[in-house]
Structures are given as structure tokens and as C-alpha cells.
Design a protein around this motif. Structure first.
Motif, PDB file in Angstrom:
ATOM      1  N   MET A  34      32.260 -42.794 -78.846  1.00 61.08           N
ATOM      2  CA  MET A  34      33.334 -42.884 -77.859  1.00 61.08           C
ATOM      3  C   MET A  34      34.684 -42.542 -78.512  1.00 61.08           C
ATOM      4  N   VAL A  35      34.888 -43.003 -79.755  1.00 67.20           N
ATOM      5  CA  VAL A  35      36.117 -42.680 -80.494  1.00 67.20           C
ATOM      6  C   VAL A  35      36.237 -41.166 -80.648  1.00 67.20           C
ATOM      7  N   VAL A  36      35.124 -40.511 -80.993  1.00 67.58           N
ATOM      8  CA  VAL A  36      35.138 -39.057 -81.174  1.00 67.58           C
ATOM      9  C   VAL A  36      35.404 -38.352 -79.854  1.00 67.58           C
ATOM     10  N   ARG A  37      34.713 -38.765 -78.802  1.00 66.90           N
ATOM     11  CA  ARG A  37      34.851 -38.087 -77.506  1.00 66.90           C
ATOM     12  C   ARG A  37      36.268 -38.157 -76.969  1.00 66.90           C
ATOM     13  N   ARG A  38      36.944 -39.277 -77.228  1.00 63.72           N
ATOM     14  CA  ARG A  38      38.324 -39.416 -76.738  1.00 63.72           C
ATOM     15  C   ARG A  38      39.251 -38.390 -77.380  1.00 63.72           C
ATOM     16  N   LYS A  39      38.963 -38.020 -78.611  1.00 65.31           N
ATOM     17  CA  LYS A  39      39.821 -37.078 -79.337  1.00 65.31           C
ATOM     18  C   LYS A  39      39.317 -35.641 -79.257  1.00 65.31           C
ATOM     19  N   LEU A  40      38.096 -35.453 -78.772  1.00 64.57           N
ATOM     20  CA  LEU A  40      37.460 -34.135 -78.799  1.00 64.57           C
ATOM     21  C   LEU A  40      37.864 -33.323 -77.578  1.00 64.57           C
ATOM     22  N   SER A  41      38.594 -32.240 -77.811  1.00 64.53           N
ATOM     23  CA  SER A  41      39.001 -31.379 -76.691  1.00 64.53           C
ATOM     24  C   SER A  41      37.798 -30.580 -76.196  1.00 64.53           C
ATOM     25  N   THR A  42      37.953 -30.034 -75.011  1.00 63.46           N
ATOM     26  CA  THR A  42      36.873 -29.229 -74.426  1.00 63.46           C
ATOM     27  C   THR A  42      36.540 -28.039 -75.318  1.00 63.46           C
ATOM     28  N   ARG A  43      37.566 -27.421 -75.907  1.00 60.43           N
ATOM     29  CA  ARG A  43      37.338 -26.251 -76.760  1.00 60.43           C
ATOM     30  C   ARG A  43      36.597 -26.632 -78.034  1.00 60.43           C
ATOM     31  N   LEU A  44      36.873 -27.829 -78.572  1.00 55.67           N
ATOM     32  CA  LEU A  44      36.185 -28.256 -79.798  1.00 55.67           C
ATOM     33  C   LEU A  44      34.736 -28.651 -79.530  1.00 55.67           C
ATOM     34  N   ARG A  45      34.439 -29.044 -78.307  1.00 53.15           N
ATOM     35  CA  ARG A  45      33.065 -29.448 -77.987  1.00 53.15           C
ATOM     36  C   ARG A  45      32.073 -28.312 -78.109  1.00 53.15           C
ATOM     37  N   THR A  46      32.562 -27.078 -78.072  1.00 57.80           N
ATOM     38  CA  THR A  46      31.667 -25.933 -78.268  1.00 57.80           C
ATOM     39  C   THR A  46      31.295 -25.770 -79.736  1.00 57.80           C
ATOM     40  N   LYS A  47      32.058 -26.419 -80.631  1.00 60.02           N
ATOM     41  CA  LYS A  47      31.831 -26.268 -82.067  1.00 60.02           C
ATOM     42  C   LYS A  47      30.986 -27.383 -82.661  1.00 60.02           C
ATOM     43  N   PHE A  48      31.169 -28.592 -82.207  1.00 61.37           N
ATOM     44  CA  PHE A  48      30.367 -29.704 -82.729  1.00 61.37           C
ATOM     45  C   PHE A  48      30.315 -30.831 -81.713  1.00 61.37           C
ATOM     46  N   ASP A  49      29.337 -31.681 -81.888  1.00 62.96           N
ATOM     47  CA  ASP A  49      29.074 -32.777 -80.972  1.00 62.96           C
ATOM     48  C   ASP A  49      29.504 -34.084 -81.632  1.00 62.96           C
ATOM     49  N   SER A  50      29.742 -35.108 -80.810  1.00 66.39           N
ATOM     50  CA  SER A  50      30.167 -36.401 -81.344  1.00 66.39           C
ATOM     51  C   SER A  50      29.112 -36.991 -82.277  1.00 66.39           C
ATOM     52  N   ILE A  51      27.839 -36.781 -81.973  1.00 66.14           N
ATOM     53  CA  ILE A  51      26.783 -37.355 -82.828  1.00 66.14           C
ATOM     54  C   ILE A  51      26.794 -36.708 -84.212  1.00 66.14           C
ATOM     55  N   ASP A  52      27.182 -35.425 -84.290  1.00 73.65           N
ATOM     56  CA  ASP A  52      27.278 -34.753 -85.591  1.00 73.65           C
ATOM     57  C   ASP A  52      28.294 -35.459 -86.479  1.00 73.65           C
ATOM     58  N   VAL A  83      36.106 -46.474 -87.976  1.00 74.16           N
ATOM     59  CA  VAL A  83      36.964 -45.709 -87.065  1.00 74.16           C
ATOM     60  C   VAL A  83      37.865 -44.780 -87.864  1.00 74.16           C
ATOM     61  N   ARG A  84      38.462 -45.290 -88.951  1.00 70.01           N
ATOM     62  CA  ARG A  84      39.349 -44.466 -89.769  1.00 70.01           C
ATOM     63  C   ARG A  84      38.581 -43.296 -90.399  1.00 70.01           C
ATOM     64  N   VAL A  85      37.402 -43.576 -90.943  1.00 67.85           N
ATOM     65  CA  VAL A  85      36.600 -42.508 -91.552  1.00 67.85           C
ATOM     66  C   VAL A  85      36.204 -41.478 -90.503  1.00 67.85           C
ATOM     67  N   THR A  86      35.844 -41.942 -89.313  1.00 68.18           N
ATOM     68  CA  THR A  86      35.462 -41.039 -88.223  1.00 68.18           C
ATOM     69  C   THR A  86      36.629 -40.138 -87.833  1.00 68.18           C
ATOM     70  N   GLN A  87      37.820 -40.708 -87.720  1.00 68.04           N
ATOM     71  CA  GLN A  87      38.995 -39.906 -87.375  1.00 68.04           C
ATOM     72  C   GLN A  87      39.297 -38.869 -88.460  1.00 68.04           C
TER      73      GLN A  87
END
Length: 197
Positions: A34-52, A83-87
Motif C-alpha cells: 500500500m505504501v508503494v502504490r500510494r507513491k507509484l504513478s501510473t507511468r511507473l506502474r508499467t515499469k515495476f509492480d509493488s510486489i517487486d 517503510v523507510r527502506v521501501t521508500q
């Protein structure tokens, strides 16, 4: 005050219990995604997924537990660290693919004339290749034509040797001799004859 069951899991994780590590990952994984998805723009979602991102963070954290003997007092402290490492991992991923994301455009927004030229050979190149093939067949001795035809089909030299019963060195010599003949003939066409001077 009742102790959070996660705190005991974190304590076991700090002691190197890998079964606890798996359970902690299962608990924190949805939150980190959820932390990743909140920061992940639509354009970045084509490059990698939150689970990655989350899996790479977890691999880093596990190696840290093993190598550096990291310890966390409770689940809240571990969550804040994750959370910090994920960001930070997201920032790294964004930096890696920033140029590609900035340059990409939907095909619907690109003028047809602005698209790169096709990598397919032109009609002229196809005609030249056909002429070259015909010259090679003329210059190639009849006994070696099967070698030439197999090579044109993309068959490897070792496979040609197996199919024809020739030694690999012989196949190389046949192809090299033919290439020399073609080169000599081409060169002789380019040099004007003495009669035309």
C-alpha cells in the motif's frame, strides 16, 4: 498492558528465526505494498509492480538480519524501518527508469511520420540480396551448393558438417573460398578496364 503478538515475532526474527521472518513478511507485505502504490504513478506502474519493490526490500532486510544482526525493540519500530527502506528502494527504481518513463509516449500521440523507420530491408536491399545470391550460386561449384543453401537457411557450420558428411574445417574452407570469389568479382566490377580509358 497487553503485549502485541507481533512484538514477540519481531523478537524471534531478531534472534534469527526464519519461520518468524516468513510470518512477519506475511503480516507486513500488504501494508508495504500500500505504501508503494500510494507513491507509484501510473507511468511507473508499467515499469515495476509493488510486489517487486516489497520483495527486494524483504531480501535486503533478511540479509541485514543475518549479516549485521539488526535488532528492533518492537513491531512499530520494524514497521517504520521497513517503510523507510521501501521508500528508498522506490526512489532507486525511479532513478533507474526515469529516462525511459520521461521519453515514452502513447502511440496514439505520435505522428505517423515521426515514428522510426522500419528495420525491415527495403525493396532495393531485397533486390540486391537476390542478385548476390544468384551470383554466389553461379560462382559456387555444383558439389558445394548444398553447403551454401544450408548456410543461407541459417544452419550452423557444425550442423552442415553433420548433414553433408564433411569436416567442419572443410565447410569453413568452402564458405571462405566462395566469399573470396564473390569479393574478387565485385572488386573487378569496380575497377575500370583499360579498354574503357
Amino acid at each position: 498492558m497487553k503485549r502485541d503478538p507481533l512484538d514477540s515475532l519481531v523478537e524471534r526474527l531478531s534472534d534469527g528465526d526464519m519461520a518468524a521472518a516468513e510470518r512477519v513478511f506475511v503480516v507486513f507485505e500488504p501494508y508495504l505494498r500500500m505504501v508503494v502504490r500510494r507513491k507509484l504513478s501510473t507511468r511507473l506502474r508499467t515499469k515495476f509492480d509493488s510486489i517487486d519493490i516489497v520483495q527486494s526490500v524483504w531480501a535486503h532486510v533478511l540479509s541485514g538480519f543475518r549479516a549485521a544482526s539488526w535488532r528492533f525493540a518492537n513491531a512499530t519500530q520494524l514497521r517504520a524501518f521497513l517503510v523507510r527502506v521501501t521508500q528508498n528502494r522506490m526512489i532507486d527504481q525511479w532513478r533507474r527508469c526515469r529516462t525511459a518513463v520521461d521519453r515514452e509516449q502513447p502511440l496514439s500521440q505520435i505522428e505517423p511520420m515521426a515514428t522510426p523507420a522500419s528495420r525491415q530491408p527495403s525493396a532495393c536491399e531485397i533486390a540486391q540480396a537476390g542478385e548476390l545470391w544468384e551470383r554466389m550460386l553461379v560462382l559456387c561449384p555444383t558439389a558445394h551448393r548444398d553447403v551454401l543453401q544450408l548456410r543461407q537457411q541459417g544452419v550452423t557450420v557444425s550442423e552442415i558438417a553433420t548433414r553433408t558428411g564433411l569436416h567442419e574445417g572443410s565447410v569453413h574452407r568452402i564458405l571462405h573460398a566462395l566469399a573470396c570469389r564473390v569479393s574478387v568479382e565485385r572488386a573487378s566490377r569496380l575497377v575500370p578496364s583499360r579498354q574503357t580509358r
